[in-house]
Design a protein around this motif. Structure first.
Motif, PDB file in Angstrom:
ATOM      1  N   GLU A 110       6.661 -29.694 -36.710  1.00  0.00           N
ATOM      2  CA  GLU A 110       5.892 -30.413 -37.722  1.00  0.00           C
ATOM      3  C   GLU A 110       6.777 -31.174 -38.701  1.00  0.00           C
ATOM      4  O   GLU A 110       6.396 -32.235 -39.203  1.00  0.00           O
ATOM      5  CB  GLU A 110       5.004 -29.431 -38.485  1.00  0.00           C
ATOM      6  N   ASN A 111       7.969 -30.636 -38.980  1.00  0.00           N
ATOM      7  CA  ASN A 111       8.853 -31.313 -39.933  1.00  0.00           C
ATOM      8  C   ASN A 111       9.347 -32.661 -39.417  1.00  0.00           C
ATOM      9  O   ASN A 111       9.610 -33.581 -40.190  1.00  0.00           O
ATOM     10  CB  ASN A 111      10.034 -30.410 -40.282  1.00  0.00           C
ATOM     11  N   THR A 112       9.483 -32.773 -38.093  1.00  0.00           N
ATOM     12  CA  THR A 112       9.830 -34.070 -37.505  1.00  0.00           C
ATOM     13  C   THR A 112       8.748 -35.085 -37.825  1.00  0.00           C
ATOM     14  O   THR A 112       9.018 -36.218 -38.234  1.00  0.00           O
ATOM     15  CB  THR A 112       9.981 -33.946 -35.980  1.00  0.00           C
ATOM     16  N   GLU A 113       7.522 -34.652 -37.642  1.00  0.00           N
ATOM     17  CA  GLU A 113       6.373 -35.526 -37.884  1.00  0.00           C
ATOM     18  C   GLU A 113       6.275 -35.932 -39.350  1.00  0.00           C
ATOM     19  O   GLU A 113       6.066 -37.110 -39.678  1.00  0.00           O
ATOM     20  CB  GLU A 113       5.104 -34.794 -37.451  1.00  0.00           C
ATOM     21  N   ILE A 114       6.450 -34.968 -40.240  1.00  0.00           N
ATOM     22  CA  ILE A 114       6.378 -35.238 -41.676  1.00  0.00           C
ATOM     23  C   ILE A 114       7.457 -36.241 -42.093  1.00  0.00           C
ATOM     24  O   ILE A 114       7.202 -37.180 -42.852  1.00  0.00           O
ATOM     25  CB  ILE A 114       6.526 -33.929 -42.476  1.00  0.00           C
ATOM     26  N   ALA A 115       8.668 -36.037 -41.577  1.00  0.00           N
ATOM     27  CA  ALA A 115       9.781 -36.915 -41.927  1.00  0.00           C
ATOM     28  C   ALA A 115       9.515 -38.351 -41.501  1.00  0.00           C
ATOM     29  O   ALA A 115       9.709 -39.305 -42.276  1.00  0.00           O
ATOM     30  CB  ALA A 115      11.072 -36.403 -41.289  1.00  0.00           C
ATOM     31  N   LEU A 116       9.078 -38.528 -40.256  1.00  0.00           N
ATOM     32  CA  LEU A 116       8.832 -39.891 -39.757  1.00  0.00           C
ATOM     33  C   LEU A 116       7.635 -40.540 -40.426  1.00  0.00           C
ATOM     34  O   LEU A 116       7.623 -41.761 -40.651  1.00  0.00           O
ATOM     35  CB  LEU A 116       8.660 -39.855 -38.240  1.00  0.00           C
ATOM     36  N   ARG A 117       6.625 -39.744 -40.760  1.00  0.00           N
ATOM     37  CA  ARG A 117       5.460 -40.305 -41.448  1.00  0.00           C
ATOM     38  C   ARG A 117       5.871 -40.880 -42.797  1.00  0.00           C
ATOM     39  O   ARG A 117       5.425 -41.961 -43.192  1.00  0.00           O
ATOM     40  CB  ARG A 117       4.383 -39.237 -41.646  1.00  0.00           C
ATOM     41  N   GLU A 118       6.745 -40.171 -43.510  1.00  0.00           N
ATOM     42  CA  GLU A 118       7.209 -40.652 -44.810  1.00  0.00           C
ATOM     43  C   GLU A 118       8.055 -41.909 -44.661  1.00  0.00           C
ATOM     44  O   GLU A 118       7.914 -42.866 -45.437  1.00  0.00           O
ATOM     45  CB  GLU A 118       8.000 -39.551 -45.518  1.00  0.00           C
ATOM     46  N   CYS A 119       8.930 -41.928 -43.659  1.00  0.00           N
ATOM     47  CA  CYS A 119       9.760 -43.123 -43.424  1.00  0.00           C
ATOM     48  C   CYS A 119       8.895 -44.321 -43.088  1.00  0.00           C
ATOM     49  O   CYS A 119       9.157 -45.443 -43.547  1.00  0.00           O
ATOM     50  CB  CYS A 119      10.746 -42.855 -42.288  1.00  0.00           C
ATOM     51  N   ALA A 120       7.861 -44.115 -42.283  1.00  0.00           N
ATOM     52  CA  ALA A 120       6.954 -45.195 -41.911  1.00  0.00           C
ATOM     53  C   ALA A 120       6.166 -45.680 -43.132  1.00  0.00           C
ATOM     54  O   ALA A 120       5.979 -46.884 -43.330  1.00  0.00           O
ATOM     55  CB  ALA A 120       6.008 -44.735 -40.812  1.00  0.00           C
ATOM     56  N   ARG A 121       5.720 -44.732 -43.949  1.00  0.00           N
ATOM     57  CA  ARG A 121       4.945 -45.083 -45.142  1.00  0.00           C
ATOM     58  C   ARG A 121       5.754 -45.977 -46.075  1.00  0.00           C
ATOM     59  O   ARG A 121       5.222 -46.926 -46.672  1.00  0.00           O
ATOM     60  CB  ARG A 121       4.519 -43.800 -45.874  1.00  0.00           C
ATOM     61  N   GLN A 122       7.048 -45.690 -46.196  1.00  0.00           N
ATOM     62  CA  GLN A 122       7.910 -46.486 -47.062  1.00  0.00           C
ATOM     63  C   GLN A 122       7.992 -47.944 -46.605  1.00  0.00           C
ATOM     64  O   GLN A 122       8.268 -48.845 -47.403  1.00  0.00           O
ATOM     65  CB  GLN A 122       9.322 -45.886 -47.090  1.00  0.00           C
ATOM     66  N   LYS A 123       7.741 -48.173 -45.324  1.00  0.00           N
ATOM     67  CA  LYS A 123       7.781 -49.528 -44.766  1.00  0.00           C
ATOM     68  C   LYS A 123       6.386 -50.117 -44.553  1.00  0.00           C
ATOM     69  O   LYS A 123       6.239 -51.190 -43.971  1.00  0.00           O
ATOM     70  CB  LYS A 123       8.533 -49.516 -43.427  1.00  0.00           C
ATOM     71  N   GLY A 124       5.371 -49.403 -45.018  1.00  0.00           N
ATOM     72  CA  GLY A 124       4.005 -49.893 -44.853  1.00  0.00           C
ATOM     73  C   GLY A 124       3.522 -49.839 -43.416  1.00  0.00           C
ATOM     74  O   GLY A 124       2.668 -50.627 -42.998  1.00  0.00           O
ATOM     75  N   ILE A 125       4.057 -48.893 -42.648  1.00  0.00           N
ATOM     76  CA  ILE A 125       3.730 -48.766 -41.224  1.00  0.00           C
ATOM     77  C   ILE A 125       2.968 -47.474 -40.964  1.00  0.00           C
ATOM     78  O   ILE A 125       3.300 -46.417 -41.524  1.00  0.00           O
ATOM     79  CB  ILE A 125       5.025 -48.800 -40.381  1.00  0.00           C
ATOM     80  N   THR A 126       1.954 -47.564 -40.128  1.00  0.00           N
ATOM     81  CA  THR A 126       1.192 -46.379 -39.740  1.00  0.00           C
ATOM     82  C   THR A 126       1.308 -46.142 -38.241  1.00  0.00           C
ATOM     83  O   THR A 126       1.686 -45.051 -37.807  1.00  0.00           O
ATOM     84  CB  THR A 126      -0.294 -46.533 -40.114  1.00  0.00           C
ATOM     85  N   LYS A 127       0.989 -47.185 -37.465  1.00  0.00           N
ATOM     86  CA  LYS A 127       1.001 -47.046 -36.014  1.00  0.00           C
ATOM     87  C   LYS A 127       2.121 -47.881 -35.394  1.00  0.00           C
ATOM     88  O   LYS A 127       2.665 -48.782 -36.033  1.00  0.00           O
ATOM     89  CB  LYS A 127      -0.345 -47.456 -35.431  1.00  0.00           C
ATOM     90  N   MET A 128       2.432 -47.572 -34.158  1.00  0.00           N
ATOM     91  CA  MET A 128       3.496 -48.302 -33.469  1.00  0.00           C
ATOM     92  C   MET A 128       3.202 -49.797 -33.396  1.00  0.00           C
ATOM     93  O   MET A 128       4.110 -50.615 -33.456  1.00  0.00           O
ATOM     94  CB  MET A 128       3.711 -47.728 -32.069  1.00  0.00           C
ATOM     95  N   LYS A 129       1.938 -50.142 -33.298  1.00  0.00           N
ATOM     96  CA  LYS A 129       1.582 -51.559 -33.198  1.00  0.00           C
ATOM     97  C   LYS A 129       1.862 -52.321 -34.490  1.00  0.00           C
ATOM     98  O   LYS A 129       1.857 -53.551 -34.503  1.00  0.00           O
ATOM     99  CB  LYS A 129       0.115 -51.715 -32.804  1.00  0.00           C
ATOM    100  N   ASP A 130       2.145 -51.598 -35.582  1.00  0.00           N
ATOM    101  CA  ASP A 130       2.504 -52.242 -36.847  1.00  0.00           C
ATOM    102  C   ASP A 130       3.963 -52.691 -36.865  1.00  0.00           C
ATOM    103  O   ASP A 130       4.381 -53.411 -37.777  1.00  0.00           O
ATOM    104  CB  ASP A 130       2.272 -51.277 -38.015  1.00  0.00           C
ATOM    105  N   ILE A 131       4.750 -52.252 -35.881  1.00  0.00           N
ATOM    106  CA  ILE A 131       6.173 -52.601 -35.797  1.00  0.00           C
ATOM    107  C   ILE A 131       6.306 -53.920 -35.038  1.00  0.00           C
ATOM    108  O   ILE A 131       5.720 -54.092 -33.972  1.00  0.00           O
ATOM    109  CB  ILE A 131       6.965 -51.488 -35.075  1.00  0.00           C
ATOM    110  N   SER A 132       7.080 -54.841 -35.577  1.00  0.00           N
ATOM    111  CA  SER A 132       7.205 -56.155 -34.940  1.00  0.00           C
ATOM    112  C   SER A 132       8.191 -56.152 -33.771  1.00  0.00           C
ATOM    113  O   SER A 132       7.978 -56.847 -32.778  1.00  0.00           O
ATOM    114  CB  SER A 132       7.623 -57.208 -35.969  1.00  0.00           C
TER     115      SER A 132
END
Length: 278
Positions: free
Chosen positions: A94-116
């Motif tokens: 779960e900590n892997t998931e929490i860490a990546l969710r926070e990193c994504a949030r900092q970039k305004g990203i939620t899903k993979m399709k949000d990445i250019s």
């Protein structure tokens, strides 16, 4: 000429991936597509989301300890049932998931399709014994998942067997993508890369394991290494890094791994340029 980067799994050795990216950036070599398995998926996703190598290394160090912390309730539950302990893993993941969710949030990203940047992340459904790939690119094949949360994709690909519990997501039980595709060079080419640079880790398969953990890790290394041969054939250049001083989960070796990746890539800059010019 589009360059794609394929990043293999390997625990903390993945810090070397960041060193490679740093060397490429310093020499104005642009990465156009990226794919990563297991720890490679963490580095690939951070880079594709727009993090600099310096920030990626900082994040890598900060979260390394957090990711390896056992979820207390998960660990206690495992101890009640030895079958579950062996079958699901010591850590929840779960900590892997929490860490990546926070990193994504900092970039305004939620899903993979949000990445250019074109990106793909392999994983394996342990029930179906089948490879799946999370990606932000359209693909009609049934084993591609194009609408996934970035943190779920990374956790799925990083669920190292016996250490992390499978990631239950979208009706699947996902485990480490390295079981079937530890060196995702083929996936990088599918993302539209004309040339593929692969970063993997040579395995010291001649050592004698001294504990049950080393037996498990070596067995998985043998499996991962055997499956890498076909992927290597799809690469234009392979950086096969010797990180024999670092074990998969030795977080004290992060800087060492980063430096080996950085220095090795610097020695190959001329060769990489020549490949891109062909």
């Amino acid at each position: 000429m589009k360059l794609g980067l394929a990043l293999a799994g390997g625990g903390v050795k993945g810090a070397a991936h960041i060193g490679v990216i740093k060397a490429l950036e310093e020499n104005d070599i642009k990465i156009d597509a990226i794919s990563g398995t297991s720890i490679g998926s963490i580095v690939a996703s951070l880079y594709a989301m727009g993090y600099s190598p310096e920030k990626m290394l900082e994040i890598f160090k900060y979260f390394a300890k957090e990711i390896m912390k056992a979820n207390a309730s998960h660990f206690a539950g495992n101890l009640k049932n030895s079958r579950r302990l062996l079958g699901y893993g010591l850590l929840s993941g779960e900590n892997t998931e929490i860490a990546l969710r926070e990193c994504a949030r900092q970039k305004g990203i939620t899903k993979m399709k949000d990445i250019s940047m074109p990106i793909s992340i392999p994983t394996v459904d342990i029930v179906e014994s089948k490879k799946y790939v999370f990606t932000n690119q359209e693909n009609k094949e049934d084993f591609y998942i194009t609408d996934a949360l970035i943190e779920k994709a990374v956790r799925a690909s990083s669920s190292y067997p016996g250490v992390f519990a499978p990631c239950e997501y979208l009706g699947h039980k996902f485990v480490d993508g390295g079981l079937l595709d530890n060196v995702p060079a083929g996936e990088v080419r599918k993302l539209g890369a004309d040339k593929v640079l692969t970063v993997k880790f040579s395995t010291a398969l001649s050592y004698e394991p001294k504990s049950i953990y080393e037996v498990v890790f070596k067995s998985i290394d043998i499996l991962f290494d055997a499956r890498a041969e076909d992927a290597i054939k799809q690469s234009d250049l392979v950086l096969d890094l010797d990180l024999s001083e670092a074990s998969v989960f030795n977080i004290k070796k992060i800087d060492y791994c980063y430096n080996v990746g950085y220095i090795t890539a610097l020695t190959k800059i001329k060769e990489i340029r020549e490949i891109l010019e062909k």
